[in-house]
Structure formats: C-alpha cells, structure tokens
Design a protein around this motif. Structure first.
Motif, PDB file in Angstrom:
ATOM      1  N   MET B   1      -1.071  -4.319   2.830  1.00 49.83           N
ATOM      2  CA  MET B   1       0.049  -3.946   3.695  1.00 49.83           C
ATOM      3  C   MET B   1       0.161  -2.437   3.819  1.00 49.83           C
ATOM      4  O   MET B   1       0.729  -1.791   2.950  1.00 49.83           O
ATOM      5  CB  MET B   1       1.361  -4.428   3.069  1.00 49.83           C
ATOM      6  CG  MET B   1       1.622  -5.873   3.300  1.00 49.83           C
ATOM      7  SD  MET B   1       3.214  -6.253   2.635  1.00 49.83           S
ATOM      8  CE  MET B   1       3.137  -8.009   2.634  1.00 49.83           C
ATOM      9  N   TYR B   2      -0.359  -1.892   4.842  1.00 47.26           N
ATOM     10  CA  TYR B   2      -0.241  -0.446   5.120  1.00 47.26           C
ATOM     11  C   TYR B   2      -0.276   0.331   3.823  1.00 47.26           C
ATOM     12  O   TYR B   2       0.711   0.929   3.417  1.00 47.26           O
ATOM     13  CB  TYR B   2       1.066  -0.101   5.834  1.00 47.26           C
ATOM     14  CG  TYR B   2       1.548  -1.143   6.776  1.00 47.26           C
ATOM     15  CD1 TYR B   2       2.688  -1.853   6.502  1.00 47.26           C
ATOM     16  CD2 TYR B   2       0.837  -1.417   7.943  1.00 47.26           C
ATOM     17  CE1 TYR B   2       3.142  -2.811   7.374  1.00 47.26           C
ATOM     18  CE2 TYR B   2       1.288  -2.386   8.815  1.00 47.26           C
ATOM     19  CZ  TYR B   2       2.442  -3.078   8.532  1.00 47.26           C
ATOM     20  OH  TYR B   2       2.880  -4.031   9.391  1.00 47.26           O
ATOM     21  N   THR B   3      -1.384   0.318   3.191  1.00 45.11           N
ATOM     22  CA  THR B   3      -1.397   0.734   1.807  1.00 45.11           C
ATOM     23  C   THR B   3      -1.588   2.213   1.621  1.00 45.11           C
ATOM     24  O   THR B   3      -1.781   2.961   2.556  1.00 45.11           O
ATOM     25  CB  THR B   3      -2.561   0.060   1.088  1.00 45.11           C
ATOM     26  OG1 THR B   3      -3.719   0.564   1.730  1.00 45.11           O
ATOM     27  CG2 THR B   3      -2.487  -1.408   1.219  1.00 45.11           C
ATOM     28  N   GLN B   4      -1.580   2.570   0.349  1.00 51.69           N
ATOM     29  CA  GLN B   4      -1.835   3.956  -0.023  1.00 51.69           C
ATOM     30  C   GLN B   4      -3.236   4.365   0.405  1.00 51.69           C
ATOM     31  O   GLN B   4      -3.548   5.529   0.486  1.00 51.69           O
ATOM     32  CB  GLN B   4      -1.667   4.128  -1.537  1.00 51.69           C
ATOM     33  CG  GLN B   4      -2.776   3.524  -2.396  1.00 51.69           C
ATOM     34  CD  GLN B   4      -2.677   2.020  -2.560  1.00 51.69           C
ATOM     35  OE1 GLN B   4      -1.781   1.384  -2.031  1.00 51.69           O
ATOM     36  NE2 GLN B   4      -3.609   1.442  -3.291  1.00 51.69           N
ATOM     37  N   ALA B   5      -4.088   3.387   0.682  1.00 50.38           N
ATOM     38  CA  ALA B   5      -5.478   3.705   1.017  1.00 50.38           C
ATOM     39  C   ALA B   5      -5.631   4.164   2.473  1.00 50.38           C
ATOM     40  O   ALA B   5      -6.670   4.636   2.861  1.00 50.38           O
ATOM     41  CB  ALA B   5      -6.352   2.482   0.778  1.00 50.38           C
ATOM     42  N   LEU B   6      -4.588   3.998   3.267  1.00 51.64           N
ATOM     43  CA  LEU B   6      -4.710   4.350   4.678  1.00 51.64           C
ATOM     44  C   LEU B   6      -4.896   5.856   4.844  1.00 51.64           C
ATOM     45  O   LEU B   6      -4.173   6.652   4.279  1.00 51.64           O
ATOM     46  CB  LEU B   6      -3.462   3.911   5.444  1.00 51.64           C
ATOM     47  CG  LEU B   6      -3.168   2.417   5.409  1.00 51.64           C
ATOM     48  CD1 LEU B   6      -2.150   2.080   6.462  1.00 51.64           C
ATOM     49  CD2 LEU B   6      -4.419   1.609   5.642  1.00 51.64           C
TER      50      LEU B   6
END
Lengths: 95, 333
Positions: B1-6
């Motif tokens: 969900m729209y993660t820190q990895a984006l």
C-alpha cells in the motif's frame, strides 16, 4: 537472527470484467508467481476478483505529495472544462 | 500500500523540515484533520501521529495473528465437517486481517520484520482476550458471538479513521467480521437446541467470556489518557465507555433469544438512561493479563516464536530459489 525480508508487491484486483483493476493492498513474496498466489489467498477469499496484477513496490513511481499545488491546482480555475459551465435554454438543457 | 519503497523520480529525499516549515506543515495537517480529510502514506504527518498509528495498527495486526490460536485449537476437534469448514474459513480470515493490517502499518515506514520482531520479543502488545483458553466447543461459538461482536463494535468506527490505508484495511476487515459473529451465534443456537449438557457448556462458556469481552473496549475513559489525543487526530471516533455501552445494549437481547444468562447480577435496563446498567469490571484482572500474567500469555507467544523459527528455512529457501531463477533468466537473456 539474520533477517532477509521478502520483497513487497502492490496488489491490484479486477472485481469483474468491465471494471478497472483497483489497488487493494500489498503482500510480501519472493517472486511474481508467489506474489500472485499469496494475493489470491489474501485478497480474493470471497470471489472479490477475476484478475490480479502484482507490481513490485520498488518499481512504482509516484508523484510528490508536496508538489500537489503545482501539479493539480492549475486545473482548479478551468471550470469551462465541465459541461455544467454552460447554461443553455431549458428546452435543450438536457444536452 | 503506497509504501515507503515508492520513489519520487528525479528528487532527492528531503531533509527534515526546519522548525518554521514544520510549524507550517503542522498547521496544514491540523486543518486537514479538522476538515475531516484523509491523510495518505506519503503526506507529511506529525511524528507522534505516525508513532501512534504504527503502535495501534501493529497491535491490531498482532491480535489478529495471535487470535488464530485459541480457535485453531478446535479445527481438528470441530463436531462436524460443516463446522470444521466454517472454522477453517474464519481462522483463515483472521490471518488475512493480520496481513491487511501489517501492510497498512508498513506504509508508515516500518518493516514487516520489525513488526514481527516486536511481537516475538514480547515488546508489542496484542489484545488480552486471546490470553484466555478455549476449553470446550462452546467457547468457539462464544468467541464468534461475543469476542468478534465486541471487535466489530470497536472496528466499525475505524473505517472512518483519518489515516487512509488503515481505514481502507478496516473496511475489508469489517465486511468479513460479520460472518464471524453470525457463525458463532449459529453454532450456539445449535447447541442450545441440543441436550442439557450442551446447554450447560454454552452457559459455562458465556460465564467465562462475558467479562473479558467487556474488557476488550479498554479502560474507562477517565483512565485512558491517550484517548483524547487519538480523538483529536481522528484515529479514534467513539470513546471506550460509549462503545462498551453500545455492545452491552446490543448483546442483552441476543442473550435472551439464545436462552443464556449473562453473568452479571447488576445488569438491568435503566429507563432514564435508555441503556442497560451493568456491574463493575475487574480491572485488576485486566491489567494482570495485559502485563503478561494471563492463563495463556506464555503459551501464545511460545507458539508464535516456534512457528517463526520453524519457518525460517522455508523463508530462506524461497529467497534462494527466487535469486537462482532470476540469475538463470538473466544468463539466458
């Protein structure tokens, strides 16, 4: 304990043909095949979908939330892009 | 969900906003909360808001995962194939709920492994209700009816909480919880239509689970110092005592239909308040269980730790396999 986390995948599900795939959450999986299998078990236990997309979270690019004004505000004063901007005579207003 | 990895293309990550900028961000954040707007993962948020959410969402996720254990105990002992299939589906749902919630927590910049580590080390809490044992089949029915019933009361307001990923996860959870409560009540109805011994089992289970279920709503509002801030942030919408009252009011008529007695001599309809009055909760017991001294605390955690350790080779093998496959594909290309 040494830890190596499985990569994160974002999951999109098409609820039925004719509708868009919609983001519904994420899963951890080592590869694409496993991502689809896990997504099936986690997000479609009640026939919520007919198709699943799994995208590696690290492959997604997103717009900057701080750039919201310059990206999206310019459309705010262009009300002539909407049909309701045009007042037509009653007889033809259903146009 | 729209993660820190984006990643945001072409941008260096910003440093911490300086004090002035921070105040401006804070004012904008407060205004959005006041306007009932939703906060999304990449939006600026106060550190305390982020921390509160990580704590609450992960505790919630841990509760779902540990919550599989008391009922899992009965999967192999279910009285019929039908009840076994239902219980399997329910326990699988609890696992799913845990995963939706871990995913929501991860959007706040914490990793799944950190969350797991916090649970397994005993640092993180989970709902104390799961530290009570399931002694007979009626317990499974009563957990569905009372424990999941109380959970639904707690969870429905969270569908409108100010943090988008949490609210959306809760919408999914709530849709599924209704089945949990109804299947439990249905199982109890079947037992109440059975023998005298079966009816006694149901009453015994109700006697044991009633008070712990009321404790699930947390301390009285006056003793819940963080509630005010959570209300201010739109994370919490209804107070502990109000939710508890709603639960009691909804449950009394259900107990009458079922034909069981709720174990509280002070439980009476109060015409003036338009609510049921009920007796005093044993808060010593509540804190005792929260602080690790319930009947099953040690056992539940040991079970989770064992599952994690026994699964270590699978996690490692899966990664090794994926890396080997990827290397082969690269070589072939």
């Amino acid at each position: 304990m040494e830890r190596k986390e499985w990569p994160l995948w974002e999951i999109f599900v098409r609820s039925k043909n004719g509708l868009d795939h919609k983001h519904c959450g994420s899963v951890h999986a080592t590869d694409a095949r496993m991502a689809l299998q896990v997504a099936r078990d986690v997000y479609t236990r009640r026939q919520e979908g007919v198709s699943i997309w799994a995208v590696k979270a690290s492959d997604i690019v997103a717009s900057d939330p701080d750039a919201k004004p310059e990206l999206f505000d310019p459309a705010e004063d262009k009300i002539y892009r909407h049909p309701t901007f045009y007042k037509l005579p009653d007889e033809v207003d259903h146009m | 969900m729209y993660t820190q990895a984006l990643d945001i293309p072409g941008q260096q990550p910003k440093g911490k906003p300086d004090a002035v900028e921070n105040a401006a961000y804070q004012a904008e954040f407060d205004a959005r909360i006041d306007a009932g707007a939703t906060i999304e993962a990449k939006d600026w948020m106060p550190e305390a808001y982020r921390k509160t959410l990580i704590r609450q969402i992960s505790q919630h996720a841990h509760s779902e995962i540990v919550g599989m254990l008391p009922e899992g105990n009965w999967i192999s002992r279910a009285p019929s194939l039908k009840r076994k299939a239902i219980l399997l589906a329910k326990v699988q749902d609890e696992g799913g709920h845990g995963l939706y919630l871990y995913a929501a927590a991860e959007t706040l910049g914490v990793s799944r492994d950190e969350l797991t580590e916090a649970l397994l080390s005993g640092k993180a809490k989970y709902s104390s209700i799961f530290n009570y044992p399931t002694l007979n089949w009626a317990d499974v029915g009563v957990i569905g009816w009372l424990v999941d019933g109380a959970a639904i009361m707690n969870q429905i307001p969270l569908c409108k909480c100010s943090y988008g990923p949490y609210a959306r996860a809760m919408v999914r959870v709530c849709k599924e919880e209704s089945f949990h409560q109804r299947q439990g009540y249905d199982a109890l109805l079947a037992m109440m239509g059975g023998t005298e011994a079966q009816r006694e089992m149901v009453q015994d289970a109700v006697n044991r689970w009633w008070w712990p279920s009321l404790m699930m709503f947390g301390p009285h509002d006056a003793d819940s110092p963080n509630s005010g801030q959570s209300m201010r942030w739109g994370i919490k919408r209804i107070s502990n005592d109000d939710l508890r009252q709603k639960f009691v009011d909804a449950t009394v008529p259900q107990a009458e239909v079922l034909g069981v007695t709720l174990p509280d001599p002070d439980l009476t309809w109060n015409e003036d308040r338009g609510h049921y009055d009920f007796g005093t909760i044993d808060w010593d017991e509540f804190w005792n269980v929260v602080n690790g001294h319930g009947q099953c605390n040690v056992d539940r955690l040991a079970t989770r730790v064992k599952a994690w350790e026994d699964g270590a080779w699978v996690r490692e093998a899966a990664i090794a396999h994926a890396e080997k496959q990827a290397a082969r594909e690269k070589a072939a290309a």
